[in-house]
Every structure is written in structure tokens, then in C-alpha cells.
Design a protein around this motif. Sequence first.
Motif, mmCIF file in Angstrom:
data_model
loop_
_atom_site.group_PDB
_atom_site.id
_atom_site.type_symbol
_atom_site.label_atom_id
_atom_site.label_comp_id
_atom_site.label_asym_id
_atom_site.label_seq_id
_atom_site.Cartn_x
_atom_site.Cartn_y
_atom_site.Cartn_z
ATOM 1 N N ILE A 51 47.699 -20.168 16.210
ATOM 2 C CA ILE A 51 48.164 -21.596 16.402
ATOM 3 C C ILE A 51 49.411 -21.546 15.822
ATOM 4 O O ILE A 51 49.857 -22.815 15.817
ATOM 5 C CB ILE A 51 47.156 -22.280 15.770
ATOM 6 C CG1 ILE A 51 47.096 -21.999 13.971
ATOM 7 C CG2 ILE A 51 45.766 -22.387 16.416
ATOM 8 C CD1 ILE A 51 46.302 -23.064 13.385
ATOM 9 N N PHE A 52 50.035 -20.542 15.507
ATOM 10 C CA PHE A 52 51.634 -21.053 14.856
ATOM 11 C C PHE A 52 52.415 -21.584 15.638
ATOM 12 O O PHE A 52 53.221 -22.628 15.108
ATOM 13 C CB PHE A 52 52.078 -19.765 14.624
ATOM 14 C CG PHE A 52 53.440 -19.534 14.085
ATOM 15 C CD1 PHE A 52 54.665 -19.415 14.802
ATOM 16 C CD2 PHE A 52 53.587 -19.816 12.592
ATOM 17 C CE1 PHE A 52 55.964 -19.608 14.079
ATOM 18 C CE2 PHE A 52 54.701 -19.695 11.832
ATOM 19 C CZ PHE A 52 55.864 -19.702 12.833
ATOM 20 N N ARG A 68 45.852 -27.122 8.233
ATOM 21 C CA ARG A 68 45.870 -25.955 9.079
ATOM 22 C C ARG A 68 46.265 -24.531 8.436
ATOM 23 O O ARG A 68 46.966 -24.806 7.500
ATOM 24 C CB ARG A 68 46.638 -26.140 10.241
ATOM 25 C CG ARG A 68 48.133 -26.317 9.962
ATOM 26 C CD ARG A 68 48.869 -26.684 11.261
ATOM 27 N NE ARG A 68 49.215 -25.888 12.049
ATOM 28 C CZ ARG A 68 49.563 -26.157 13.310
ATOM 29 N NH1 ARG A 68 49.740 -27.466 13.774
ATOM 30 N NH2 ARG A 68 49.780 -25.250 14.094
ATOM 31 N N ASP A 69 45.729 -23.608 8.725
ATOM 32 C CA ASP A 69 45.815 -22.411 8.026
ATOM 33 C C ASP A 69 46.299 -21.302 9.282
ATOM 34 O O ASP A 69 45.496 -20.653 10.053
ATOM 35 C CB ASP A 69 44.694 -21.661 7.396
ATOM 36 C CG ASP A 69 45.339 -20.415 6.808
ATOM 37 O OD1 ASP A 69 46.120 -19.652 7.049
ATOM 38 O OD2 ASP A 69 44.424 -19.986 5.640
ATOM 39 N N ASN A 70 47.589 -21.379 9.351
ATOM 40 C CA ASN A 70 48.210 -20.378 10.645
ATOM 41 C C ASN A 70 47.712 -19.161 10.588
ATOM 42 O O ASN A 70 47.539 -18.365 11.656
ATOM 43 C CB ASN A 70 49.756 -20.642 10.810
ATOM 44 C CG ASN A 70 50.049 -22.060 11.108
ATOM 45 O OD1 ASN A 70 49.348 -22.859 11.657
ATOM 46 N ND2 ASN A 70 51.201 -22.340 10.884
ATOM 47 N N ASN A 83 40.821 -30.434 18.744
ATOM 48 C CA ASN A 83 41.900 -30.827 19.994
ATOM 49 C C ASN A 83 43.027 -29.759 19.739
ATOM 50 O O ASN A 83 43.707 -30.040 18.506
ATOM 51 C CB ASN A 83 41.991 -32.138 20.384
ATOM 52 C CG ASN A 83 42.986 -32.136 21.355
ATOM 53 O OD1 ASN A 83 44.275 -32.528 20.903
ATOM 54 N ND2 ASN A 83 42.776 -32.381 22.596
ATOM 55 N N ALA A 84 43.883 -29.355 20.642
ATOM 56 C CA ALA A 84 44.894 -28.822 20.485
ATOM 57 C C ALA A 84 45.649 -29.207 21.696
ATOM 58 O O ALA A 84 45.311 -29.410 22.958
ATOM 59 C CB ALA A 84 44.972 -27.181 20.423
ATOM 60 N N ASN A 85 47.044 -29.670 21.668
ATOM 61 C CA ASN A 85 47.979 -29.648 22.689
ATOM 62 C C ASN A 85 49.022 -28.798 22.794
ATOM 63 O O ASN A 85 49.619 -28.468 22.106
ATOM 64 C CB ASN A 85 48.690 -31.093 22.399
ATOM 65 C CG ASN A 85 49.640 -31.401 23.638
ATOM 66 O OD1 ASN A 85 50.466 -30.719 24.210
ATOM 67 N ND2 ASN A 85 49.273 -32.656 23.845
ATOM 68 N N ASN A 105 44.458 -19.053 11.799
ATOM 69 C CA ASN A 105 44.320 -19.688 13.388
ATOM 70 C C ASN A 105 43.288 -20.808 13.105
ATOM 71 O O ASN A 105 42.313 -20.871 14.155
ATOM 72 C CB ASN A 105 43.831 -18.543 14.269
ATOM 73 C CG ASN A 105 45.238 -17.652 14.598
ATOM 74 O OD1 ASN A 105 46.443 -18.235 14.459
ATOM 75 N ND2 ASN A 105 44.886 -16.625 15.098
ATOM 76 N N THR A 106 43.086 -21.294 12.056
ATOM 77 C CA THR A 106 41.873 -22.242 11.827
ATOM 78 C C THR A 106 42.838 -23.772 11.410
ATOM 79 O O THR A 106 43.548 -23.975 10.495
ATOM 80 C CB THR A 106 41.074 -21.726 10.725
ATOM 81 O OG1 THR A 106 40.451 -20.705 11.278
ATOM 82 C CG2 THR A 106 39.986 -22.810 10.428
#
Length: 115
Positions: A28-29, A71-73, A96-98, A76-77
Motif C-alpha cells: 500500500i506504500f 496505516r502501517d505500510n 476502500n483504496a483509490n 500493508n494494513t
Amino acid sequence: QVQLVESGGGLVQAGGSLRLSCAASASIFSINAMGWYRQAPGKQREWVATIVSGGTTNYADSVKGRFTISRDNAKNTVYLQMNSLKPEDTAAYYCNANIRGSPYWGRGTQVTVSS
């Protein structure tokens, strides 16, 4: 394609706390904005909170001061810490992720707050 899996929902009494987690299947970085939404029975899905890659957060007025998104990159959470829960917080909560302009959704986790 990124998959999002929520967890941490459950039944809690009013005034209690829960922490929701949203685990992503990929890094998710590079995802700028991630957030939480919720949908109560018979109601439209509503935005709850967003966190961007720089760490800036925004909250709906109804949860401001009670909920915290983080968030914890490395893991990935994305998390949603929910304190001072109210019966009106009862809903299915969705992550949700954009990603490059396209929305990705998890399947949701149910939160029920009893009075």
C-alpha cells in the motif's frame, strides 16, 4: 489487482471500543488514499475516514474525536480505532483504496453496538 480484507468487527456495548483492520494483498506504500466507509441497514454507504500517504487524516463529523485511522505500510494494513462507540455506529464497515483513479473495496466487517 489489490484485494482488501477487513477484520475486527463484532458486538460491543455502547461506550466500548473496537479496532478494525484492513489487510491489502499488495503493497500500500504507493496507494495515496485509503479509507473506511460504513453502511447501516436501509441506508446508503457513507464515508467515515480517509488517510493519505503523507499521513494526513480526515473524518466525518459523526466520528471525529472518537475514531482514529492509521496505516502501517510495512504491514500493508490500514486500521480504524473506534472508541466511545454508540448504537448509531452499528453498520457494516468497508475498507476502500483509490488506486490510479479506480476504487477498490473489501467485503466488509460487521460492527454492532448495543445500548
